[in-house]
Write a protein that holds these residues in place. Structure first.
Motif, PDB file in Angstrom:
ATOM      1  N   UNK A  11       0.855  -1.177   0.000  1.00  0.00           N
ATOM      2  CA  UNK A  11       0.000   0.000   0.000  1.00  0.00           C
ATOM      3  C   UNK A  11       0.890   1.226   0.000  1.00  0.00           C
ATOM      4  N   UNK A  12       0.304   2.365  -0.212  1.00  0.00           N
ATOM      5  CA  UNK A  12       1.069   3.610  -0.233  1.00  0.00           C
ATOM      6  C   UNK A  12       1.649   3.909   1.148  1.00  0.00           C
ATOM      7  N   UNK A  13       2.667   4.751   1.185  1.00  0.00           N
ATOM      8  CA  UNK A  13       3.232   5.186   2.460  1.00  0.00           C
ATOM      9  C   UNK A  13       2.129   5.810   3.311  1.00  0.00           C
ATOM     10  N   UNK A  14       2.106   5.421   4.591  1.00  0.00           N
ATOM     11  CA  UNK A  14       1.166   6.022   5.528  1.00  0.00           C
ATOM     12  C   UNK A  14      -0.189   5.353   5.641  1.00  0.00           C
ATOM     13  N   UNK A  15      -0.451   4.282   4.881  1.00  0.00           N
ATOM     14  CA  UNK A  15      -1.774   3.654   4.942  1.00  0.00           C
ATOM     15  C   UNK A  15      -1.969   2.771   6.169  1.00  0.00           C
ATOM     16  N   UNK A  16      -0.875   2.410   6.827  1.00  0.00           N
ATOM     17  CA  UNK A  16      -0.998   1.572   8.013  1.00  0.00           C
ATOM     18  C   UNK A  16      -0.415   0.188   7.851  1.00  0.00           C
ATOM     19  N   UNK A  17       0.437   0.003   6.854  1.00  0.00           N
ATOM     20  CA  UNK A  17       1.058  -1.311   6.652  1.00  0.00           C
ATOM     21  C   UNK A  17       1.803  -1.761   7.903  1.00  0.00           C
ATOM     22  N   UNK A  98       6.656  -9.564   3.626  1.00  0.00           N
ATOM     23  CA  UNK A  98       7.317  -8.349   3.153  1.00  0.00           C
ATOM     24  C   UNK A  98       6.372  -7.172   3.318  1.00  0.00           C
ATOM     25  N   UNK A  99       6.922  -6.017   3.627  1.00  0.00           N
ATOM     26  CA  UNK A  99       6.181  -4.752   3.704  1.00  0.00           C
ATOM     27  C   UNK A  99       6.790  -3.858   2.637  1.00  0.00           C
ATOM     28  N   UNK A 100       6.134  -3.765   1.458  1.00  0.00           N
ATOM     29  CA  UNK A 100       6.704  -2.999   0.352  1.00  0.00           C
ATOM     30  C   UNK A 100       5.637  -2.175  -0.358  1.00  0.00           C
ATOM     31  N   UNK A 101       6.103  -1.194  -1.103  1.00  0.00           N
ATOM     32  CA  UNK A 101       5.236  -0.313  -1.878  1.00  0.00           C
ATOM     33  C   UNK A 101       4.628  -1.083  -3.057  1.00  0.00           C
ATOM     34  N   UNK A 102       3.513  -0.576  -3.617  1.00  0.00           N
ATOM     35  CA  UNK A 102       2.826  -1.284  -4.710  1.00  0.00           C
ATOM     36  C   UNK A 102       3.705  -1.589  -5.927  1.00  0.00           C
ATOM     37  N   UNK A 103       4.571  -0.675  -6.311  1.00  0.00           N
ATOM     38  CA  UNK A 103       5.443  -0.926  -7.471  1.00  0.00           C
ATOM     39  C   UNK A 103       6.327  -2.142  -7.217  1.00  0.00           C
ATOM     40  N   UNK A 104       6.912  -2.226  -6.028  1.00  0.00           N
ATOM     41  CA  UNK A 104       7.739  -3.367  -5.669  1.00  0.00           C
ATOM     42  C   UNK A 104       6.940  -4.650  -5.595  1.00  0.00           C
ATOM     43  N   UNK A 117      -0.427 -11.548  -2.182  1.00  0.00           N
ATOM     44  CA  UNK A 117      -0.420 -10.096  -2.031  1.00  0.00           C
ATOM     45  C   UNK A 117      -1.629  -9.631  -1.231  1.00  0.00           C
ATOM     46  N   UNK A 118      -1.369  -8.735  -0.272  1.00  0.00           N
ATOM     47  CA  UNK A 118      -2.424  -8.104   0.515  1.00  0.00           C
ATOM     48  C   UNK A 118      -2.238  -6.606   0.366  1.00  0.00           C
ATOM     49  N   UNK A 119      -3.250  -5.917  -0.186  1.00  0.00           N
ATOM     50  CA  UNK A 119      -3.148  -4.480  -0.437  1.00  0.00           C
ATOM     51  C   UNK A 119      -3.961  -3.728   0.613  1.00  0.00           C
ATOM     52  N   UNK A 120      -3.323  -2.753   1.271  1.00  0.00           N
ATOM     53  CA  UNK A 120      -3.956  -1.956   2.325  1.00  0.00           C
ATOM     54  C   UNK A 120      -4.324  -0.587   1.762  1.00  0.00           C
ATOM     55  N   UNK A 121      -5.554  -0.166   1.978  1.00  0.00           N
ATOM     56  CA  UNK A 121      -6.035   1.155   1.554  1.00  0.00           C
ATOM     57  C   UNK A 121      -6.145   2.066   2.781  1.00  0.00           C
ATOM     58  N   UNK A 122      -5.959   3.377   2.593  1.00  0.00           N
ATOM     59  CA  UNK A 122      -6.137   4.300   3.722  1.00  0.00           C
ATOM     60  C   UNK A 122      -7.623   4.450   4.037  1.00  0.00           C
ATOM     61  N   UNK A 123      -7.965   4.804   5.291  1.00  0.00           N
ATOM     62  CA  UNK A 123      -9.381   4.999   5.624  1.00  0.00           C
ATOM     63  C   UNK A 123      -9.999   6.143   4.812  1.00  0.00           C
TER      64      UNK A 123
END
Length: 137
Positions: A11-17, A98-104, A117-123
């Motif tokens: 997920x993007x930086x700051x989403x809570x990964x 692994x805790x990585x950004x979507x591109x990675x 893959x588990x994708x986290x979205x911000x609230x």
């Protein structure tokens, strides 16, 4: 052949990964965490070899040249990558997260199609902005 599964939280930086990851790691003692390398300076709460391997840009470039990353990316004025050697060592012992950004994550999925893959979205976008500003990003 690896003994464990490769699991990616993205997920993007700051989403809570990190928050999600901490909860998972607390409950699942059978999982190991893949420590990424970065060229950014450590935050006050981060420990070398636990949260990241903090390396110079020169070391990072050398690792790229020697094909020592599963994936790597540059964002927020720093470089980040998953060192292949430590990942393979951990996978030989069991499942790794692994805790990585979507591109990675997309690169890893191409190289390791069996990865989960588990994708986290911000609230909300407002909350994401608040979080990023709160940590100075």
């Amino acid at each position: 052949m690896s003994a464990g599964k490769l699991i990616i939280i993205s997920g993007a930086s700051g989403v809570g990964k990190g928050t999600v990851l901490a909860g998972v790691m607390e409950k699942r003692k059978d999982l190991q965490f893949s420590v990424s390398a970065t060229t950014r300076p450590p935050r006050p709460t981060e420990t070398e070899g636990v949260h990241y391997y903090f390396i110079s840009e020169e070391q990072f470039e050398e690792m790229i040249a020697q094909d020592q990353f599963l994936e790597f990316d540059r964002h927020a004025k720093a470089s980040y990558g998953t060192p292949l050697g430590q990942l393979e060592e951990k996978l030989a012992l069991g499942s790794v997260i692994l805790d990585i950004e979507p591109k990675g994550a997309a690169i890893v999925k191409q190289k390791r199609p069996d990865a989960t893959l588990i994708f986290i979205m911000p609230p909300s976008m407002e909350e994401l902005e608040r979080r990023l500003r709160g940590r100075g990003d």
